[in-house]
Design a protein around this motif. Structure first.
Motif, PDB file in Angstrom:
ATOM      1  N   SER A 254      16.174 -10.723   0.469  1.00 28.82           N
ATOM      2  CA  SER A 254      16.825  -9.522   0.985  1.00 28.82           C
ATOM      3  C   SER A 254      15.914  -8.306   1.065  1.00 28.82           C
ATOM      4  O   SER A 254      16.318  -7.289   1.630  1.00 28.82           O
ATOM      5  N   ALA A 255      14.710  -8.353   0.503  1.00 26.14           N
ATOM      6  CA  ALA A 255      13.880  -7.150   0.433  1.00 26.14           C
ATOM      7  C   ALA A 255      12.425  -7.460   0.740  1.00 26.14           C
ATOM      8  O   ALA A 255      11.926  -8.546   0.427  1.00 26.14           O
ATOM      9  N   VAL A 256      11.772  -6.481   1.370  1.00 26.17           N
ATOM     10  CA  VAL A 256      10.338  -6.537   1.626  1.00 26.17           C
ATOM     11  C   VAL A 256       9.720  -5.266   1.061  1.00 26.17           C
ATOM     12  O   VAL A 256      10.266  -4.174   1.215  1.00 26.17           O
ATOM     13  N   ARG A 257       8.628  -5.433   0.345  1.00 26.45           N
ATOM     14  CA  ARG A 257       7.952  -4.286  -0.268  1.00 26.45           C
ATOM     15  C   ARG A 257       6.860  -3.790   0.668  1.00 26.45           C
ATOM     16  O   ARG A 257       6.007  -4.561   1.123  1.00 26.45           O
ATOM     17  N   VAL A 258       6.895  -2.480   0.935  1.00 25.22           N
ATOM     18  CA  VAL A 258       5.970  -1.877   1.893  1.00 25.22           C
ATOM     19  C   VAL A 258       5.134  -0.836   1.168  1.00 25.22           C
ATOM     20  O   VAL A 258       5.665   0.032   0.457  1.00 25.22           O
ATOM     21  N   ALA A 259       3.830  -0.922   1.355  1.00 25.75           N
ATOM     22  CA  ALA A 259       2.899   0.056   0.784  1.00 25.75           C
ATOM     23  C   ALA A 259       2.527   1.089   1.854  1.00 25.75           C
ATOM     24  O   ALA A 259       2.123   0.730   2.967  1.00 25.75           O
ATOM     25  N   ILE A 260       2.690   2.362   1.521  1.00 23.09           N
ATOM     26  CA  ILE A 260       2.355   3.417   2.470  1.00 23.09           C
ATOM     27  C   ILE A 260       0.845   3.612   2.493  1.00 23.09           C
ATOM     28  O   ILE A 260       0.203   3.680   1.432  1.00 23.09           O
ATOM     29  N   PRO A 261       0.242   3.658   3.668  1.00 20.09           N
ATOM     30  CA  PRO A 261      -1.206   3.884   3.737  1.00 20.09           C
ATOM     31  C   PRO A 261      -1.603   5.169   3.011  1.00 20.09           C
ATOM     32  O   PRO A 261      -0.863   6.170   3.055  1.00 20.09           O
ATOM     33  N   PRO A 262      -2.728   5.160   2.330  1.00 23.82           N
ATOM     34  CA  PRO A 262      -3.130   6.364   1.561  1.00 23.82           C
ATOM     35  C   PRO A 262      -3.195   7.624   2.401  1.00 23.82           C
ATOM     36  O   PRO A 262      -2.893   8.721   1.922  1.00 23.82           O
ATOM     37  N   GLY A 263      -3.550   7.511   3.664  1.00 23.84           N
ATOM     38  CA  GLY A 263      -3.666   8.688   4.502  1.00 23.84           C
ATOM     39  C   GLY A 263      -2.325   9.315   4.859  1.00 23.84           C
ATOM     40  O   GLY A 263      -2.281  10.430   5.369  1.00 23.84           O
ATOM     41  N   GLN A 264      -1.203   8.584   4.620  1.00 23.76           N
ATOM     42  CA  GLN A 264       0.111   9.119   4.984  1.00 23.76           C
ATOM     43  C   GLN A 264       0.989   9.410   3.764  1.00 23.76           C
ATOM     44  O   GLN A 264       2.173   9.683   3.917  1.00 23.76           O
TER      45      GLN A 264
END
Length: 377
Positions: A228-238
């Motif tokens: 049910s879930a996907v883990r997303v990492a935000i790019p360091p620049g954002q």
């Protein structure tokens, strides 16, 4: 999706098929924001207790000790000292209050308040809620509620006669609660990651979501956590402006995989099935046997008049008739990989009733020929 709605008419059953495509997206693709939400992004539930005044004799009875005690406590705040036994009024009622604050709320924002009676009040029509605090699960006050109640119904009784429309013991105060502090729900963790959660868990869909995210941003940012879930990492620049990244993430289009389901509402005779619901090769034989039992009563009156005796009296005699009517049944044979719509069209040709169609679908499911989950409501 195909909507199959059935209503019984003299000519048989009405079959309605609707297909809708929204937007300019490719067929069967849906934006992520329609498939789920970010974890932690939710509404905040509030609950409270209050007093409604201004009722025209339809409030809580003197038997409600909680009402009399609440009114005495309220009046004591204004230096009016009365005991609960000295209060006797049918113009007030105690109520429960419920409200929901959005995930992001600023001080002064207003939301609707649901008001329901807690005592034995007959109606809240014409009532006004006195100022009452609304608390969260942590016991803190997040909003204050007050205002006139909109019931949308009525209830009047006099001398045992009752006239009622809808439920008069519950209502709503539009914009009746005002937030007293800011609330901010952030889906972003301290490590710069966040989880996107599907409304309907499915491993195939969540894998497609992860692949679409990585393909859109051309780097490995998403990884499947569970069905049910996907883990997303935000790019360091954002990290300094995560809202722009989240906005781009929500607009990614994915083709979700759906589990075949057939939903049946027996109360209204409605059947809703997906367009990909298939039926294996099956033969359906349908017949109708109707048995009716009719009993008529007639009175047997003695011919001897004026000569009544211990064994002479009027007798009620039943006359029972049994009628059996067996109508000619029909047979339907469907080829392999037929859909539920094909089955309904075939059954409609032999004038099968809606209730019988529901029973036939249940029988096909039991026989293992209906490849979908059958959900009864």
């Amino acid at each position: 999706m195909a909507l199959l709605g059935f209503k019984k008419f003299a000519v048989g059953i009405l079959l309605l098929s609707v297909s809708v495509h929204v937007g300019a997206a490719a067929p069967d693709t849906i934006r992520l924001k329609e498939l789920g939400k970010f974890e932690g992004w939710r509404e905040n539930h509030l609950v409270g207790f209050g007093i409604v005044t201004g009722l025209a004799g339809t409030g809580d009875s003197p038997r409600s000790r909680a009402t009399r005690q609440s009114l005495a406590n309220f009046m004591s705040n204004f230096d009016v000292m009365l005991t609960s036994d000295q209060i006797n009024s049918r113009n007030v009622a105690i109520v429960s209050l419920m409200a929901q604050l959005p995930p992001i709320t600023h001080q002064g924002d207003k939301v609707d308040v649901i008001v329901t009676s807690l005592g034995d009040a007959r109606s809240l029509v014409g009532g006004t809620l006195l100022l009452a605090p609304l608390k969260g699960p942590d016991g803190k006050v997040y909003a204050l509620a007050q205002g006139a109640i909109s019931v949308g119904g009525y209830r009047y009784d006099q001398n045992g006669n009752i006239a009622q429309k809808n439920h008069a013991t519950g209502g709503v105060i539009p914009g009746g609660a005002q937030a007293e502090q800011d609330i901010f729900s952030s889906p972003l963790r301290d490590d710069g990651t966040m989880d996107f959660v599907l409304e309907s868990p499915d491993y195939t869909t969540i894998e497609r979501v992860a692949k679409a995210i990585n393909l859109t941003f051309k780097q490995t940012l998403a990884s499947v956590r569970d069905s049910s879930a996907v883990r997303v990492a935000i790019p360091p620049g954002q990290l300094a402006n995560p809202s722009a990244f989240m906005s781009a993430l929500e607009t990614i289009e994915v083709r979700p995989d759906q589990r075949a389901r057939v939903v049946i509402n027996e109360r209204t005779g409605t059947i809703i099935a997906g367009g990909d619901v298939k039926i294996s090769k099956v033969t359906v034989a349908h017949g109708d046997l109707k048995v009716s039992v009719l009993t008529n009563y007639f009175v047997s009156q003695p011919q001897i008049i004026g000569r009544a005796g211990p064994n002479i009296r009027t007798q009620v005699v039943p006359n029972t008739q049994i009628n059996v009517n067996e109508e000619q049944g029909g047979m339907v044979e469907l080829p392999d990989a037929s859909s539920v719509g094909d089955l309904v069209v075939a059954l409609n040709k032999i004038k099968v009733s809606t209730r019988d169609i529901i029973a036939i679908l249940q029988g096909i499911k039991t026989a293992g020929a209906l490849h979908a989950d059958l959900i009864l409501q």
